[in-house]
Design a protein around this motif. Structure first.
Motif, PDB file in Angstrom:
ATOM      1  N   ILE A 177       0.853  -1.182   0.000  1.00 45.01           N
ATOM      2  CA  ILE A 177       0.000   0.000   0.000  1.00 45.01           C
ATOM      3  C   ILE A 177       0.886   1.228   0.000  1.00 45.01           C
ATOM      4  CG2 ILE A 177      -0.266  -0.248   2.519  1.00 45.01           C
ATOM      5  CD1 ILE A 177      -2.922   1.338   2.182  1.00 45.01           C
ATOM      6  N   THR A 178       0.647   2.118  -0.933  1.00 46.63           N
ATOM      7  CA  THR A 178       1.450   3.335  -1.070  1.00 46.63           C
ATOM      8  C   THR A 178       0.526   4.535  -1.168  1.00 46.63           C
ATOM      9  OG1 THR A 178       1.543   3.088  -3.478  1.00 46.63           O
ATOM     10  CG2 THR A 178       3.357   2.134  -2.204  1.00 46.63           C
ATOM     11  N   GLY A 179       1.040   5.691  -0.766  1.00 47.67           N
ATOM     12  CA  GLY A 179       0.268   6.925  -0.826  1.00 47.67           C
ATOM     13  C   GLY A 179       0.811   7.933   0.167  1.00 47.67           C
ATOM     14  N   GLU A 188      -8.963  14.579   1.042  1.00 48.87           N
ATOM     15  CA  GLU A 188      -9.018  13.239   0.445  1.00 48.87           C
ATOM     16  C   GLU A 188      -7.686  12.892  -0.211  1.00 48.87           C
ATOM     17  OE1 GLU A 188     -12.597  11.201  -1.648  1.00 48.87           O
ATOM     18  OE2 GLU A 188     -11.423  12.192  -3.229  1.00 48.87           O
ATOM     19  N   TYR A 189      -7.190  11.683   0.088  1.00 51.22           N
ATOM     20  CA  TYR A 189      -5.926  11.232  -0.487  1.00 51.22           C
ATOM     21  C   TYR A 189      -6.119   9.857  -1.151  1.00 51.22           C
ATOM     22  CZ  TYR A 189      -3.780  14.855   2.408  1.00 51.22           C
ATOM     23  OH  TYR A 189      -3.446  16.052   2.986  1.00 51.22           O
ATOM     24  N   PRO A 190      -5.475   9.644  -2.300  1.00 50.81           N
ATOM     25  CA  PRO A 190      -5.546   8.325  -2.946  1.00 50.81           C
ATOM     26  C   PRO A 190      -4.460   7.397  -2.410  1.00 50.81           C
ATOM     27  CG  PRO A 190      -4.412   9.862  -4.385  1.00 50.81           C
ATOM     28  CD  PRO A 190      -4.798  10.645  -3.156  1.00 50.81           C
ATOM     29  N   TYR A 191      -4.824   6.134  -2.234  1.00 51.06           N
ATOM     30  CA  TYR A 191      -3.865   5.112  -1.824  1.00 51.06           C
ATOM     31  C   TYR A 191      -3.946   3.944  -2.801  1.00 51.06           C
ATOM     32  CZ  TYR A 191      -3.197   7.738   2.438  1.00 51.06           C
ATOM     33  OH  TYR A 191      -2.876   8.739   3.327  1.00 51.06           O
ATOM     34  N   THR A 192      -2.783   3.437  -3.188  1.00 52.45           N
ATOM     35  CA  THR A 192      -2.703   2.359  -4.175  1.00 52.45           C
ATOM     36  C   THR A 192      -2.347   1.055  -3.479  1.00 52.45           C
ATOM     37  OG1 THR A 192      -1.977   3.903  -5.893  1.00 52.45           O
ATOM     38  CG2 THR A 192      -1.601   1.560  -6.301  1.00 52.45           C
ATOM     39  N   VAL A 240      -2.127   3.572  11.464  1.00 51.76           N
ATOM     40  CA  VAL A 240      -1.475   2.443  10.792  1.00 51.76           C
ATOM     41  C   VAL A 240      -2.524   1.764   9.913  1.00 51.76           C
ATOM     42  CG1 VAL A 240      -0.238   0.266  11.056  1.00 51.76           C
ATOM     43  CG2 VAL A 240       0.152   2.128  12.693  1.00 51.76           C
ATOM     44  N   VAL A 241      -2.458   2.034   8.623  1.00 53.81           N
ATOM     45  CA  VAL A 241      -3.405   1.449   7.673  1.00 53.81           C
ATOM     46  C   VAL A 241      -3.011  -0.007   7.428  1.00 53.81           C
ATOM     47  CG1 VAL A 241      -4.453   1.665   5.401  1.00 53.81           C
ATOM     48  CG2 VAL A 241      -3.660   3.711   6.609  1.00 53.81           C
ATOM     49  N   GLU A 259       2.077   3.499   7.684  1.00 55.95           N
ATOM     50  CA  GLU A 259       1.836   4.473   8.751  1.00 55.95           C
ATOM     51  C   GLU A 259       1.622   5.860   8.145  1.00 55.95           C
ATOM     52  OE1 GLU A 259       4.555   6.306  12.219  1.00 55.95           O
ATOM     53  OE2 GLU A 259       4.030   4.180  12.549  1.00 55.95           O
ATOM     54  N   VAL A 260       0.547   6.503   8.585  1.00 54.42           N
ATOM     55  CA  VAL A 260       0.174   7.825   8.073  1.00 54.42           C
ATOM     56  C   VAL A 260       0.063   8.790   9.246  1.00 54.42           C
ATOM     57  CG1 VAL A 260      -1.543   9.160   6.802  1.00 54.42           C
ATOM     58  CG2 VAL A 260      -1.070   6.797   6.140  1.00 54.42           C
ATOM     59  N   SER A 261       0.718   9.940   9.123  1.00 51.80           N
ATOM     60  CA  SER A 261       0.668  10.978  10.151  1.00 51.80           C
ATOM     61  C   SER A 261      -0.198  12.127   9.655  1.00 51.80           C
ATOM     62  CB  SER A 261       2.078  11.481  10.475  1.00 51.80           C
ATOM     63  OG  SER A 261       2.031  12.527  11.421  1.00 51.80           O
ATOM     64  N   VAL A 262      -1.169  12.516  10.483  1.00 49.79           N
ATOM     65  CA  VAL A 262      -2.068  13.618  10.130  1.00 49.79           C
ATOM     66  C   VAL A 262      -2.002  14.657  11.249  1.00 49.79           C
ATOM     67  CG1 VAL A 262      -4.424  14.268   9.512  1.00 49.79           C
ATOM     68  CG2 VAL A 262      -3.566  11.995   8.923  1.00 49.79           C
ATOM     69  N   PRO A 263      -1.114  15.673  11.137  1.00 48.81           N
ATOM     70  CA  PRO A 263      -1.016  16.701  12.180  1.00 48.81           C
ATOM     71  C   PRO A 263      -2.199  17.656  12.127  1.00 48.81           C
ATOM     72  CG  PRO A 263       0.441  17.251  10.382  1.00 48.81           C
ATOM     73  CD  PRO A 263      -0.144  15.891  10.060  1.00 48.81           C
ATOM     74  N   LYS A 264      -2.435  18.352  13.265  1.00 52.32           N
ATOM     75  CA  LYS A 264      -3.534  19.306  13.338  1.00 52.32           C
ATOM     76  C   LYS A 264      -3.178  20.571  12.593  1.00 52.32           C
ATOM     77  CE  LYS A 264      -6.496  21.741  16.634  1.00 52.32           C
ATOM     78  NZ  LYS A 264      -6.778  21.990  18.065  1.00 52.32           N
TER      79      LYS A 264
END
Length: 294
Positions: A177-179, A188-192, A240-241, A259-264
């Motif tokens: 999984i990448t993105g 919105e973000y695309p993930y492959t 963690v997707v 692992e994806v980080s989404v800061p405020k």
């Protein structure tokens, strides 16, 4: 004397009569035999002539499937789904076995799809012991299959008795999984995602986004096909997707992760910054006031 002569002619007549009766029976027997032969040939005509496909031993099949210099032969397992998943023949790439259950071939559409998929190719049909593969061969010949058909005598039973390898259905590879790994909330973000199945079976996916939402069992997709799935992160955090793949026979892969980080998002307060500036530089206030009065 006359009586003796009469008896003699009577005996000759009886012998002649017996001869004629015997001759007639023989002729009838011959005719019956001929009729039986004709009937037998008619019955045999119900089945496809063996000239339209070739029967080979498991030893001959093994030789064909281990030498691509003689072309590519594709082994086709025509048994049920359960039989295929439990065990099927093991052959080197690119001549790995495929599965198409002949039990579905009473559907003309399925047969046509098969013939289109393997048109012009060389296939080796096999089943448990040879009966269903013979049926499959006849169906294909009657349907006008354009490729070359081999029927493996004895099926997987003879294959195993000869000491050739078999394998159970294998699960798909761990998905990738990448993105975006550093994102923003409400964007919105695309993930492959992608996974390859060892038997080239279609695959399905389950995605756990780790934010309380899941994408459930999407598919089927071709083995190795890249699939794009969009997602919106509602809140800040580190996620963690996890992605898992299944094949057609429900064999499942390990989890693939990202692992994806989404800061405020930090709002900038211009007034607060201006007041802080004046506090640090109090002598600037008279100058700024005069500028504003101009």
């Amino acid at each position: 004397m006359r009586n003796n002569l009469s008896k003699k002619w009577l005996a000759i007549g009886i012998v002649a009569l017996l001869f004629l009766i015997g001759f007639g029976s023989a002729v009838n027997a011959i005719n019956i035999g001929n009729n039986q032969e004709i009937d037998t040939s008619v019955c045999m005509g119900v089945f496809t002539n063996l000239d339209d496909y070739t029967e080979i031993t498991v030893e001959e099949a093994w030789i064909l499937l281990n030498d691509t210099s003689n072309g590519i032969q594709i082994p086709i397992d025509v048994r049920t789904d359960v039989e295929w998943a439990n065990e099927h023949i093991d052959t080197p790439s690119p001549e790995n076995p495929k599965h198409h259950c002949v039990c579905e071939w009473d559907n003309e559409t399925i047969v046509q799809e098969f013939m289109s998929l393997y048109a012009g190719k060389t296939i080796i049909l096999y089943c448990l012991s040879g009966g269903r593969s013979t049926t499959a061969a006849n169906i294909l010949v009657d349907g006008g299959f354009t490729g070359t058909i081999y029927n493996m005598l004895g099926g997987i039973t003879a294959w195993k008795n000869a000491g050739f390898p078999t394998i159970c259905n294998q699960p798909p590879d761990t998905p990738t999984i990448t993105g975006t790994i550093n994102g923003k909330p409400e964007t919105e973000y695309p993930y492959t995602i992608s996974s390859t199945d060892p038997e080239s079976d279609d695959v399905y996916y389950y995605i756990n986004w780790s934010d309380g939402t899941d994408t459930m069992y999407i598919g089927p997709y071709s083995s190795g096909e890249e699939v794009i799935v969009n997602h919106v992160w509602a809140e800040k955090g580190t996620y963690v997707v996890k992605v898992k793949a299944w094949d057609y026979y429900q064999a499942e892969s390990d989890w693939g992760t990202l692992e994806v980080s989404v800061p405020k998002n930090k709002a900038i307060n211009i007034n607060s910054l201006f007041l802080r500036f004046l506090e640090n530089y109090p002598n600037m206030f008279p100058i700024l006031r005069r500028l504003l009065e101009l």
